[in-house]
Scaffold this motif. Structure first.
Motif, short mmCIF file in Angstrom:
data_model
loop_
_atom_site.label_atom_id
_atom_site.label_comp_id
_atom_site.label_asym_id
_atom_site.label_seq_id
_atom_site.Cartn_x
_atom_site.Cartn_y
_atom_site.Cartn_z
N ASP A 44 0.83 -1.20 0.00
CA ASP A 44 0.00 0.00 0.00
C ASP A 44 0.87 1.25 0.00
O ASP A 44 0.54 2.26 -0.64
CB ASP A 44 -0.92 0.00 1.23
N VAL A 53 -9.26 -5.50 3.43
CA VAL A 53 -8.84 -4.22 2.85
C VAL A 53 -9.67 -3.91 1.61
O VAL A 53 -9.99 -2.74 1.34
CB VAL A 53 -7.34 -4.26 2.50
N SER A 81 -7.61 0.82 2.01
CA SER A 81 -6.56 1.65 2.58
C SER A 81 -6.29 2.82 1.63
O SER A 81 -6.82 2.87 0.51
CB SER A 81 -5.29 0.82 2.79
#
Length: 363
Positions: free
Chosen positions: A290, A344, A349
């Motif tokens: 990420d 996620v 995110s």
């Protein structure tokens, strides 16, 4: 020896000087250091106002005065005498009253961070610089990871402008722009500011102005990093974000024309520093992936926007190289977005959010 001298001051029954007179020399010595207490603006949020008042009076004041004066405030055996005969001390150009205090009940760094977490308005956020300077003066070190958190919170509150002030006063705030991770966080938040505005209008122009100012500041002595491999301003995410914001302005305000050749210059610089980017490392941990998305999505967006700008698109050498690099980076971003765990995917995110926005625009 200083401690013994203070002790004798209180033990002596024949002393002809008062406590106020005796402390006077300590006060003058401290004033000469040039240290000053932070001053806060009235905050809009009551929790912020209360926290800043407590931090200033119960942490910054005792750490703003001299060491011997602090002992007078902190040591229980002097409490009664100090309460009966208050004295003042100079800190910078300000007079403060010394009073008995318990060193075990001083405000903690977490209380300062809680105050930041409660900041909602720009008026609240204008207190960030004096707050950081007070923490530094009090020897409360703000870790780099926590500084990144502060940047993220400022971005969420659309208060990135206050970070410029903090960086300009780096010697007293501790916000130095020579840390790659901190600068990456700042430029990612600038990307998000422009992205929320659709890369158009006043907010996008502000993001570009801020990015330029941060980049110029990284040339100053307080921020310069002499190691080229660790120099944030040479990293693709800085140049790529500048390219993104400059290209967006050319497209939205100048009919796609690169009036001063700025977009083309940023494109050339991006290609020149490409080897310093974070493009080839294989990661399996989602947090690291990420982070790569947060770094690379603005670069990819910048290249795609630049290819639409006249002056870049007409330069065959630059445009072909940009196209080749952007195709490879687009594949990487798409593949990494697919690696997000199920939780996620359901609650994206920051990096995944931006990757999805970009990928949806391309489809």
């Amino acid at each position: 020896m200083a401690q013994n001298a203070v002790g004798r001051l209180f033990r002596s029954h024949n002393a002809t000087t008062t406590l106020r007179q005796s402390v006077g020399s300590f006060t003058q010595q401290r004033s000469a250091s040039g240290r000053a207490l932070p001053h806060f603006r009235t905050a809009d949020t009551i929790e912020v106002e209360e926290a800043l008042d407590r931090l200033r009076e119960e942490l910054f004041v005792p750490f703003g005065v001299g060491v011997r004066q602090r002992r007078l405030m902190f040591r229980q055996k002097y409490a009664e005498k100090l309460a009966q005969e208050p004295v003042t001390a100079s800190v910078g150009d300000e007079e403060v009253t010394l009073r008995p205090m318990n060193p075990h009940t001083l405000p903690t760094k977490n209380e300062a961070f809680e105050a930041i977490a409660h900041m909602k308005t720009y008026n609240d956020w204008r207190n960030l610089s004096p707050l950081l300077s007070g923490l530094k003066m009090s020897n409360r070190i703000v870790k780099p990871s926590r500084m990144e958190w502060i940047v993220r919170k400022a971005g969420e509150a659309d208060a990135l402008g206050v970070l410029l002030g903090c960086a300009r006063r780096a010697k007293i705030t501790g916000m130095r722009l020579n840390d790659v991770d901190l600068v990456q966080r700042i430029f990612f938040e600038l990307h998000r500011k422009a992205q929320r505005a659709g890369f158009q209008g006043v907010e996008a122009s502000k993001a570009l102005s801020f990015a330029r100012q941060f980049t110029e500041m990284m040339e100053s002595p307080d921020h310069v990093e002499h190691d080229i491999t660790r120099d944030p301003k040479r990293r693709p995410f800085v140049i790529g974000t500048l390219l993104e914001l400059a290209a967006a302005r050319a497209l939205s305000e100048f009919e796609g024309k690169d009036l001063k050749g700025e977009v083309r210059v940023y494109a050339q610089r991006l290609l020149a520093c490409w080897k310093l980017g974070n493009f080839d490392r294989e990661e399996k941990d989602w947090v690291a992936i990420d982070r790569m998305l947060q770094e690379n999505v603005p670069i990819l967006t910048g290249m795609k926007l630049a290819l639409q700008v006249k002056g870049v698109s007409s330069d065959r050498t630059v445009s072909l190289s940009l196209k080749s690099h952007s195709d490879k980076l687009a594949t990487l971003v798409a593949n990494q977005a697919k690696l997000a765990p199920a939780d996620v995917q359901a609650n994206p995110s920051l990096g995944l959010q931006q990757a999805r926005i970009l990928l949806e625009e391309q489809s």
